[in-house]
Design a protein around this motif. Structure first.
Motif, short mmCIF file in Angstrom:
data_model
loop_
_atom_site.label_atom_id
_atom_site.label_comp_id
_atom_site.label_asym_id
_atom_site.label_seq_id
_atom_site.Cartn_x
_atom_site.Cartn_y
_atom_site.Cartn_z
N THR A 151 2.44 6.40 -2.99
CA THR A 151 1.38 5.39 -3.15
C THR A 151 0.91 5.27 -4.60
O THR A 151 0.08 4.42 -4.90
CB THR A 151 0.17 5.73 -2.27
OG1 THR A 151 -0.31 7.03 -2.62
CG2 THR A 151 0.53 5.71 -0.79
N ASP A 200 0.81 -1.23 0.00
CA ASP A 200 0.00 0.00 0.00
C ASP A 200 0.84 1.27 0.00
O ASP A 200 0.30 2.38 -0.08
CB ASP A 200 -0.99 0.01 1.18
CG ASP A 200 -0.33 -0.19 2.53
OD1 ASP A 200 0.90 -0.02 2.64
OD2 ASP A 200 -1.05 -0.55 3.49
N SER A 201 2.17 1.13 0.07
CA SER A 201 3.03 2.31 0.09
C SER A 201 4.46 1.90 -0.20
O SER A 201 4.85 0.74 0.01
CB SER A 201 2.96 3.02 1.45
OG SER A 201 3.32 2.11 2.49
#
Length: 277
Positions: free
Chosen positions: A108, A93-94
């Motif tokens: 992101t 997610d990042s």
């Protein structure tokens, strides 16, 4: 005055001030197959390196306020390309990575990961470029006032923002202990480690980096390649191999291979960097 130091093209150290290359050290690697295949460079010299770096500055604004930050996936196989796919597929997610003018940042967007990581080699030191900070967001920068490069603080920032599946790029073996500690302190968070720019790591550094990583590049590193050839559970590429050390790393490489249609046929005598150091 904006000053940036990068290591690139055969472990040369390049200093850039206000959009101009002002210093280039002698490269320690004479030949890199990537630069041969893509740019026709048969031998790395100070003159060739200065020309290549100035081209990057003029072409996409590297180390300047005109820096182009986004780039579409061009279906090659590298660390930034792998992380693009992982974001696209929601496997992470990042990404905690480094950008000139900002230092350690959280990203992101796949196109930002590609545009930042796919265009610049190892960033050793940087200074703030105020025009770039709004593009990333102050809240996504470890220290917008100093453009500090600190991957451990970057992971901490990502955790504080609620991210649970964090990829981080590292070059320094000294980051390994801090990452282990963060993994222990945050059992509900997955921290996936991608090691980049491994040329000239000592045997001890290579061991520490391989032990902490999910994925690492071989670059022109004698020691990373030696360990990877024995211990990698999935290897992609021959000239510049990328090694997976964990099951997650293996899965990540396979996800990228699926995206680009599989591996190319292996060569009997692949071109290798020279010398390996």
């Amino acid at each position: 005055m904006s000053e940036h130091i990068i290591e690139a093209l055969g472990k040369s150290r390049i200093t850039i001030k206000d959009g101009k290359v002002i210093d280039v050290t002698e490269p320690e690697v004479e030949y890199c197959p990537l630069f041969d295949h893509h740019r026709g460079i048969k031998k790395l010299t100070k003159e060739v390196i200065e020309k290549n770096i100035q081209f990057r500055i003029d072409d996409f604004g590297m180390c300047t306020p005109e820096r182009q930050l986004r780039m579409k996936d061009f279906l090659s196989f590298g660390i930034s390309e792998i992380m693009c796919t992982l974001l696209d597929e929601n496997a992470i997610d990042s990404v905690v990575m480094v950008l000139e003018g900002c230092g350690t940042i959280i990203v992101t967007e796949p196109e930002l990961v590609q545009g930042i990581g796919g265009r610049v080699s190892g960033l050793v030191k940087t200074s703030p470029i105020p025009e770039l900070i709004p593009e990333i967001g102050k809240e996504n920068i470890v220290n917008p006032e100093t453009a500090e490069i600190n991957q451990i603080e970057g992971i901490k920032l990502a955790i504080s923002k609620g991210f649970k599946n964090i990829a981080v790029t590292i070059t320094l073996a000294e980051d390994a202990d801090g990452i282990e500690k963060l993994r222990e302190e945050n059992p509900d968070v997955n921290i996936y480690v991608f090691v980049v720019h491994t040329t000239k790591k000592t045997a001890e550094e290579a061991r520490k980096l391989f032990d902490i990583c999910d994925v690492t590049t071989g670059c022109s590193s004698k020691h990373i390649r030696e360990i990877g050839e024995k211990e990698s559970i999935k290897t992609v590429g021959q000239s510049i191999p990328i090694f997976a050390h964990t099951e997650d790393g293996k899965k990540f490489l396979e996800m990228r291979l699926d995206r680009i249609g599989g591996e190319k046929p292996k060569k009997d005598n692949p071109d290798l960097p020279y010398p390996l150091i």
